[in-house]
Design a protein around this motif. Structure first.
Motif, PDB file in Angstrom:
ATOM      1  N   ILE A   1      -8.151  -7.190   2.079  1.00  0.00           N
ATOM      2  CA  ILE A   1      -6.943  -6.207   1.620  1.00  0.00           C
ATOM      3  C   ILE A   1      -7.840  -4.943   1.215  1.00  0.00           C
ATOM      4  O   ILE A   1      -9.141  -4.871   0.842  1.00  0.00           O
ATOM      5  N   ASN A   2      -7.345  -3.567   1.867  1.00  0.00           N
ATOM      6  CA  ASN A   2      -8.171  -2.466   1.672  1.00  0.00           C
ATOM      7  C   ASN A   2      -7.920  -1.849   0.128  1.00  0.00           C
ATOM      8  O   ASN A   2      -7.092  -1.234   0.085  1.00  0.00           O
ATOM      9  N   THR A   3      -8.711  -2.287  -0.702  1.00  0.00           N
ATOM     10  CA  THR A   3      -8.632  -1.921  -2.101  1.00  0.00           C
ATOM     11  C   THR A   3      -8.812  -0.515  -2.241  1.00  0.00           C
ATOM     12  O   THR A   3      -8.461   0.285  -3.192  1.00  0.00           O
ATOM     13  N   ALA A   4     -10.046   0.192  -1.203  1.00  0.00           N
ATOM     14  CA  ALA A   4     -10.085   1.393  -1.319  1.00  0.00           C
ATOM     15  C   ALA A   4      -8.968   2.381  -0.930  1.00  0.00           C
ATOM     16  O   ALA A   4      -8.924   3.365  -1.777  1.00  0.00           O
ATOM     17  N   LYS A   5      -7.816   1.825  -0.419  1.00  0.00           N
ATOM     18  CA  LYS A   5      -6.704   2.679  -0.317  1.00  0.00           C
ATOM     19  C   LYS A   5      -5.590   1.929  -1.206  1.00  0.00           C
ATOM     20  O   LYS A   5      -4.303   2.241  -0.873  1.00  0.00           O
TER      21      LYS A   5
ATOM     22  N   GLN B   1       0.885  -1.231  -0.090  1.00  0.00           N
ATOM     23  CA  GLN B   1       0.034  -0.014   0.018  1.00  0.00           C
ATOM     24  C   GLN B   1       1.035   1.273   0.130  1.00  0.00           C
ATOM     25  O   GLN B   1       1.494   1.517   0.955  1.00  0.00           O
ATOM     26  N   LYS B   2       0.873   1.858  -1.226  1.00  0.00           N
ATOM     27  CA  LYS B   2       2.031   2.990  -1.263  1.00  0.00           C
ATOM     28  C   LYS B   2       1.971   4.127  -0.004  1.00  0.00           C
ATOM     29  O   LYS B   2       3.168   4.787   0.050  1.00  0.00           O
ATOM     30  N   THR B   3       0.616   4.343   0.268  1.00  0.00           N
ATOM     31  CA  THR B   3       0.484   5.303   1.155  1.00  0.00           C
ATOM     32  C   THR B   3       0.961   5.012   2.699  1.00  0.00           C
ATOM     33  O   THR B   3       0.982   5.738   3.669  1.00  0.00           O
ATOM     34  N   ARG B   4       1.280   3.834   2.919  1.00  0.00           N
ATOM     35  CA  ARG B   4       1.339   3.090   4.168  1.00  0.00           C
ATOM     36  C   ARG B   4       3.065   3.344   4.371  1.00  0.00           C
ATOM     37  O   ARG B   4       3.870   3.419   3.315  1.00  0.00           O
TER      38      ARG B   4
END
Length: 266
Positions: free
Chosen positions: A87-91, A54-57
């Motif tokens: 899996i948080n596909t929204a993020k 997750q690139k924002t993580r």
């Protein structure tokens, strides 16, 4: 004098015969030990980390287990419990396999192709260039006492992508679940295991969290005969214990072969 010479000849023959027997026993073990370093070099390019990106993580990657490449080099076998349930596909989080080393990671997006919940196995397919596939052996011919090794990423989420190899023997071939002493010790998962019994390999080598999904193989040939399982088997065999033991287990490779067959890959 002739009698003495004959006795000396007989003694010499016996000593020669004994030396040949000793050599025959020792050489295979020596060859096996000498072959492990070469086998590790052969195995490592096929070992991958399993996790999410997750690139924002920070950090963007999370490695939770191990897998190994099979079939045409674009598929990976691992444990089903390694795959995140959500899996948080929204993020924009996605399932991934990781290759490379430490900070030089190659993150490949992956999808789940098949899952075998009974034997805690999953088959993934990843994007990008193919990787070397491992040779899958015959787990039906495995015997107690055989030397084995496994390579994976123990505590990969902390230590990073450094392949680690452990070596030991098949210490026992045991049922995946034990009969409970009372009804209070039974849960739906345990009942399911007891209704669908099979045997697993108990090892005298230590596996750690993150090793789940590592290939168990012969040190001399690299043939894979099992998949390290750190959680699922312990839950079935040690549910009556207050704390799980340090015993390590592996699922026989025959069930991964059946999973590949169901996916049309074998």
């Amino acid at each position: 004098m002739a009698y003495i010479c004959d006795r000396i000849k007989i003694l010499f023959c016996l000593l020669t015969w004994a030396a040949s027997i000793t050599t025959a026993v020792v050489l295979p073990v020596t060859t096996c030990l000498a072959g492990l370093p070469a086998t590790i070099d052969q195995i490592k390019p096929s070992i991958v980390g399993i996790g999410t990106v997750q690139k924002t993580r920070r950090p963007p990657h999370k490695i939770v287990g191990t897998g190994f490449v099979v079939a045409d080099g674009r598929y990976v076998v691992t444990n089903a419990h390694v795959i995140p349930k959500e899996i948080n596909t929204a993020k924009l989080e996605y399932l991934a396999v990781f290759t490379g080393k430490d900070k030089q990671l190659d993150m490949r997006q992956a999808v789940t192709v098949k899952v075998d919940e009974t034997h805690d196995l999953a088959l993934l397919k990843f994007e990008g260039k193919s990787l070397p596939a491992l040779v899958l052996g015959n787990s039906l011919q495995v015997s107690e006492g055989e030397e084995v090794a496994f390579t994976g990423y123990p505590l990969g989420i902390i230590f990073g992508l450094y392949p680690v190899t452990h070596r030991g023997i098949i210490s026992s071939i045991v049922p995946v679940a034990l009969q409970a002493n009372s009804a209070n010790q039974l849960d739906p998962a345990q009942i399911k295991r007891l209704r669908h019994p099979y045997t697993v390999f108990q090892l005298d080598a230590t596996a750690y969290p993150g090793n789940s999904g590592s290939p168990l193989y012969y040190p001399d040939s690299g043939e894979v005969i099992g998949i390290i399982n750190k959680v699922f088997v312990q839950d079935g065999r040690e549910n009556i214990l207050a704390k799980p033991s340090g015993i390590s287990y592996a699922i026989p490779i025959e069930y991964a072969l059946k999973l590949l067959q169901k996916a049309g890959l074998n």
